[in-house]
Design a protein around this motif. Sequence first.
Motif, PDB file in Angstrom:
ATOM      1  N   GLY A   1       8.052   4.032  -4.582  1.00 59.67           N
ATOM      2  CA  GLY A   1       7.092   3.110  -5.196  1.00 59.67           C
ATOM      3  C   GLY A   1       7.583   1.675  -5.240  1.00 59.67           C
ATOM      4  N   THR A   2       8.891   1.495  -5.182  1.00 59.70           N
ATOM      5  CA  THR A   2       9.456   0.146  -5.240  1.00 59.70           C
ATOM      6  C   THR A   2       9.234  -0.642  -3.963  1.00 59.70           C
ATOM      7  OG1 THR A   2      11.606   0.987  -4.512  1.00 59.70           O
ATOM      8  CG2 THR A   2      11.227   0.841  -6.883  1.00 59.70           C
TER       9      THR A   2
ATOM     10  N   LEU B   1       0.832  -1.211   0.000  1.00 55.66           N
ATOM     11  CA  LEU B   1       0.000   0.000   0.000  1.00 55.66           C
ATOM     12  C   LEU B   1       0.866   1.261   0.000  1.00 55.66           C
ATOM     13  CD1 LEU B   1      -2.840  -1.001   2.513  1.00 55.66           C
ATOM     14  CD2 LEU B   1      -2.954  -0.896   0.015  1.00 55.66           C
ATOM     15  N   SER B   2       1.970   1.227   0.715  1.00 54.97           N
ATOM     16  CA  SER B   2       2.876   2.377   0.756  1.00 54.97           C
ATOM     17  C   SER B   2       3.471   2.644  -0.622  1.00 54.97           C
ATOM     18  CB  SER B   2       4.000   2.132   1.764  1.00 54.97           C
ATOM     19  OG  SER B   2       3.491   1.979   3.070  1.00 54.97           O
ATOM     20  N   GLY B   3       3.923   1.576  -1.269  1.00 57.19           N
ATOM     21  CA  GLY B   3       4.477   1.732  -2.614  1.00 57.19           C
ATOM     22  C   GLY B   3       3.442   2.215  -3.611  1.00 57.19           C
ATOM     23  N   ALA B   4       2.239   1.655  -3.513  1.00 53.35           N
ATOM     24  CA  ALA B   4       1.161   2.070  -4.413  1.00 53.35           C
ATOM     25  C   ALA B   4       0.806   3.537  -4.193  1.00 53.35           C
ATOM     26  CB  ALA B   4      -0.067   1.188  -4.193  1.00 53.35           C
TER      27      ALA B   4
ATOM     28  N   GLY C   1      15.868   3.150  -4.722  1.00 49.15           N
ATOM     29  CA  GLY C   1      15.505   4.444  -4.164  1.00 49.15           C
ATOM     30  C   GLY C   1      15.958   5.603  -5.022  1.00 49.15           C
ATOM     31  N   LYS C   2      17.156   5.488  -5.591  1.00 51.27           N
ATOM     32  CA  LYS C   2      17.697   6.572  -6.397  1.00 51.27           C
ATOM     33  C   LYS C   2      16.977   6.720  -7.731  1.00 51.27           C
ATOM     34  CE  LYS C   2      21.935   8.308  -8.533  1.00 51.27           C
ATOM     35  NZ  LYS C   2      23.397   8.098  -8.726  1.00 51.27           N
ATOM     36  N   PHE C   3      16.691   5.600  -8.386  1.00 49.75           N
ATOM     37  CA  PHE C   3      16.157   5.671  -9.740  1.00 49.75           C
ATOM     38  C   PHE C   3      14.640   5.517  -9.825  1.00 49.75           C
ATOM     39  CE2 PHE C   3      20.584   4.244 -10.309  1.00 49.75           C
ATOM     40  CZ  PHE C   3      21.035   5.245 -11.160  1.00 49.75           C
ATOM     41  N   PHE C   4      14.027   4.884  -8.821  1.00 47.34           N
ATOM     42  CA  PHE C   4      12.594   4.611  -8.917  1.00 47.34           C
ATOM     43  C   PHE C   4      11.783   5.117  -7.729  1.00 47.34           C
ATOM     44  CE2 PHE C   4      14.948   1.234 -11.141  1.00 47.34           C
ATOM     45  CZ  PHE C   4      14.510   1.480 -12.435  1.00 47.34           C
TER      46      PHE C   4
END
Length: 221
Positions: free
Chosen positions: A202-203, A96-99, A196-199
């Motif tokens: 959401g990951t 849910l956090s990523g979404a 974390g750096k590139f995405f």
Amino acid sequence: MEIQKNIWYVTLLLTMIAGYCDTVTFVAADSIFSAHVTGNFIVFAYQIIKGSDIHAWVKLLTFPVFILAVIIGGRIALKSTNRYTILCWEGIILVLSGAASYIFGYLENTAEWTVYTIAMTTVFAMGLQNAFGKLYAKETHGPTTMMTGNVTQASLDLGNLLKNGLKDVDVLLSFKKQLVTIIGFLVGCFLGAIAGKFFGLGTLIVPGAAMIICYWYHRES
């Protein structure tokens, strides 16, 4: 033998997830540690002496959030017959956090409170994992969210192995167990740093989904 093999897999999974989440939030959420919450005290103190604004105080919120998560994890354990129910809830929260990160990411001028809220829900999820580790210590080969104790034990085992060779089977096995936790956490940190750096946050969906799968596999435990 099957039970022992299962513990190896669970240990590796949990350490990777903890390292991943801890690094993702640090990289993508204003240097907030989600698993090693006491590290936030250091970051807070550093930012304060550097003249940071009110955002530095957000780091202190991780502590009560973590405590609340551990308390709730204990309550879940009391009411559930499945030891892995705590991990299921952890997985759901991470997904849910990523979404939420992706959903709010599509909105223009995303508020900073969104990032901090997602970071705090991740802290909550890691609190549940810490509760699992304390309540069901025999389900893993050691703590899965903080490596200091594991590195200490591995160092003691290594010293004994260097002194006595590979003759002591128990010490050798203990050393291998600690290596699983340490390597798993390190791999998770590395993957979390890239993600974390590139995405971004959401990951978090990825470790969340892995945790839910872990629960599903052990749903009859």
